[in-house]
Scaffold this motif. Structure first.
Motif, short mmCIF file in Angstrom:
data_model
loop_
_atom_site.label_atom_id
_atom_site.label_comp_id
_atom_site.label_asym_id
_atom_site.label_seq_id
_atom_site.Cartn_x
_atom_site.Cartn_y
_atom_site.Cartn_z
N ALA A 43 -81.74 29.50 86.76
CA ALA A 43 -80.87 28.35 87.11
C ALA A 43 -79.21 28.79 86.59
N ALA A 65 -77.73 20.03 91.10
CA ALA A 65 -79.06 20.47 91.19
C ALA A 65 -79.32 21.60 90.20
N LEU A 66 -78.40 22.47 89.83
CA LEU A 66 -78.45 23.73 88.98
C LEU A 66 -78.06 23.61 87.73
N TYR A 87 -88.59 21.60 84.74
CA TYR A 87 -87.96 21.56 85.96
C TYR A 87 -88.93 21.23 87.12
N THR A 88 -88.49 20.83 88.16
CA THR A 88 -89.37 20.32 89.36
C THR A 88 -89.46 21.66 90.27
N LYS A 127 -79.75 20.14 83.64
CA LYS A 127 -80.50 19.26 84.37
C LYS A 127 -81.55 20.12 84.96
N ASN A 128 -81.55 21.35 85.00
CA ASN A 128 -82.47 22.17 85.78
C ASN A 128 -82.87 23.50 84.73
N GLU A 158 -89.05 21.38 93.31
CA GLU A 158 -87.74 21.34 94.28
C GLU A 158 -86.41 22.23 93.55
N GLN A 159 -86.31 21.81 92.26
CA GLN A 159 -85.29 22.48 91.52
C GLN A 159 -85.60 24.32 91.57
N GLN A 160 -86.85 24.40 91.30
CA GLN A 160 -87.17 25.99 91.47
C GLN A 160 -86.64 26.46 92.88
#
Length: 445
Positions: free
Chosen positions: A162, A151-152, A107-108, A156-157, A110-112
């Motif tokens: 998440a 995004a969640l 994860y990135t 993908k996250n 931004e995702q976090q």
């Protein structure tokens, strides 16, 4: 029934997918639904497999991993598989960085941050979860859900939490996209599911999105995600979002089965034409009670259309003013009152009666009975008498109540230390309005 066979097969397929994802409760629910629609040996065997797999502690998770390599996995099923695999590996004790076992989920920052923001909201702060304003339109809610769901989604996250954030977003969208639930939430500020037990909910096998923008029945977070981004979730019509049910409903499933199309509803052109012909008659029947009510209203108002409205009485006063300067006395109780003589003579009934008798109030003195009063003048003077006596009764009652309060205040509760002379003085205080009523013979002593 044979007509339910196709739906039973569809429920059986969904149950198999949930079993592969180790979602035993959903798998059992769809398997039982399949049996209730059309009992087949395959459904009975699958139900037994579900029960045995759950009792054994999750062998289905391993089978899910093996089957996923043979064909492209369903998005929601793969997300459930990864989460289940990680949980199982963690329980086995073979951990990697962060104490998590199995496949490392990336994860990135931004995702976090998105996960952190959503989880910082309370579970019922639906507008804050979707980051929309309370007065926003339905389109803004759908747009916000699309962005956050992508995004969640656990596929993908891989940030911690998440899964929970994705469920919060799905729950918020499920409430705010339903006009009825959104209205309840706006009024109460709490989960409308706690107050909507009387709402009709469709069976889980028939969860669907209606054309009005709301959901019938309950939808899981995976179902909501699949409605936007494809998958084996609920059926949606005309290949669009919120388009309403049409002649063809498409359900998609990835893997060896490819795409499957099911035709339901819509009707034939002939049936649609018959429905269109019946619509005017149905509309007339629905409006018939209103038409009857409107007709009765008109009929009840007809007599008033042909009658002359009553003429109001002239105005008068108890004391002289710049307008009411002519002093008169009634013929009954002899009550003094003042009128505008010009208004009296212009009155269409009283003025015409006085003119017929040759009387002009503008030239009269304050005599009590300058001439015999006619019916219209007698009626007017009776109104003056009644108004005056009502005024005296009101003033007399108010004065009596005042004296009673003064006496009670002076005597107190037990009468200790009461000045009885003062009480006697209060009792003898005159009340002019009561005395006048006695003089007129309208009140006993």
């Amino acid at each position: 029934m044979e007509s339910n066979r196709e739906e039973a097969v569809r429920c059986l397929s969904i149950a198999q997918k949930h079993l592969s994802a180790a979602n035993y409760s959903s798998a059992r629910k769809f398997a039982q639904k399949s049996i209730s629609l059309f009992e087949t040996p395959e459904a009975i065997r699958l139900l037994a497999s579900i029960n045995s797999a759950e009792a054994a502690g999750g062998p289905a998770a391993a089978s899910s991993s093996s089957t996923s390599s043979g064909a492209e996995a369903h998005p929601s099923a793969s997300g459930s598989t990864h989460r289940r695999t990680n949980g199982s590996a963690a329980s086995g004790g073979s951990g990697t960085a962060g104490g998590m076992g199995g496949e490392q989920r990336e994860y990135t920052p931004e995702q976090q941050e998105v996960v952190r923001r959503v989880r910082a909201c309370k579970v019922t702060e639906y507008y804050e979860i979707l980051a929309v304003k309370r007065e926003c339109e339905d389109g803004e809610i759908k747009k916000a859900y699309r962005k956050l769901a992508l995004a969640l989604h656990p596929d993908k996250n891989g940030a911690p939490g998440a899964d929970e954030a994705f469920k919060l977003v799905s729950k918020a969208f499920q409430v705010l996209s339903d006009p009825q639930k959104r209205s309840i939430y706006d009024r109460s500020g709490s989960d409308p599911e706690d107050r909507s037990s009387g709402m009709a909910s469709a069976p889980s096998a028939f969860r669907s999105f209606n054309g009005g923008g709301g959901f019938e029945g309950e939808l899981s977070p995976e179902d909501l995600f699949n409605m936007f981004f494809g998958g084996g979730g609920p059926q949606f019509a005309n290949g669009g979002f919120g388009g309403g049910f049409g002649p063809t409903v498409f359900t998609t499933s990835f893997g060896p089965g490819g795409f499957r199309t099911t035709r339901m509803g819509g009707g034939t052109p002939r049936q649609q034409q018959q429905q269109g012909n019946a619509e005017p008659r149905s509309m007339f029947i629905q409006l018939l009670p209103l038409i009857i009510l409107f007709a009765f209203s008109i009929l009840s108002a007809l007599p008033n259309l042909f009658t002359t409205p009553p003429v109001p009485d002239p105005l008068f006063a108890w004391t002289p003013t710049s307008t009411y300067t002519t002093e008169r006395h009634t013929g009954g109780l002899g009550v003094q009152f003042f009128v505008d003589a010009n208004e009296i003579m212009r009155h269409p009934v009283i003025g015409a009666e006085l003119a017929r008798d040759g009387i002009d109030w503008r030239k009269l003195t304050a005599e009590r009975n300058p001439a015999k009063a006619g019916p219209a003048l007698t009626k007017f003077e009776r109104v003056v008498d009644n108004t005056y006596t009502q005024k005296l009764y009101t003033e007399c009652q108010a004065g009596t109540d005042r004296k009673m309060r003064l006496k009670e205040a002076e005597i107190g509760v037990f009468g200790i230390g009461t000045d009885w002379a003062k009480v006697e003085k209060i009792s003898k205080e005159p009340i002019p309005s009561c005395d006048e009523l006695r003089a007129l013979g309208l009140l006993r002593s």
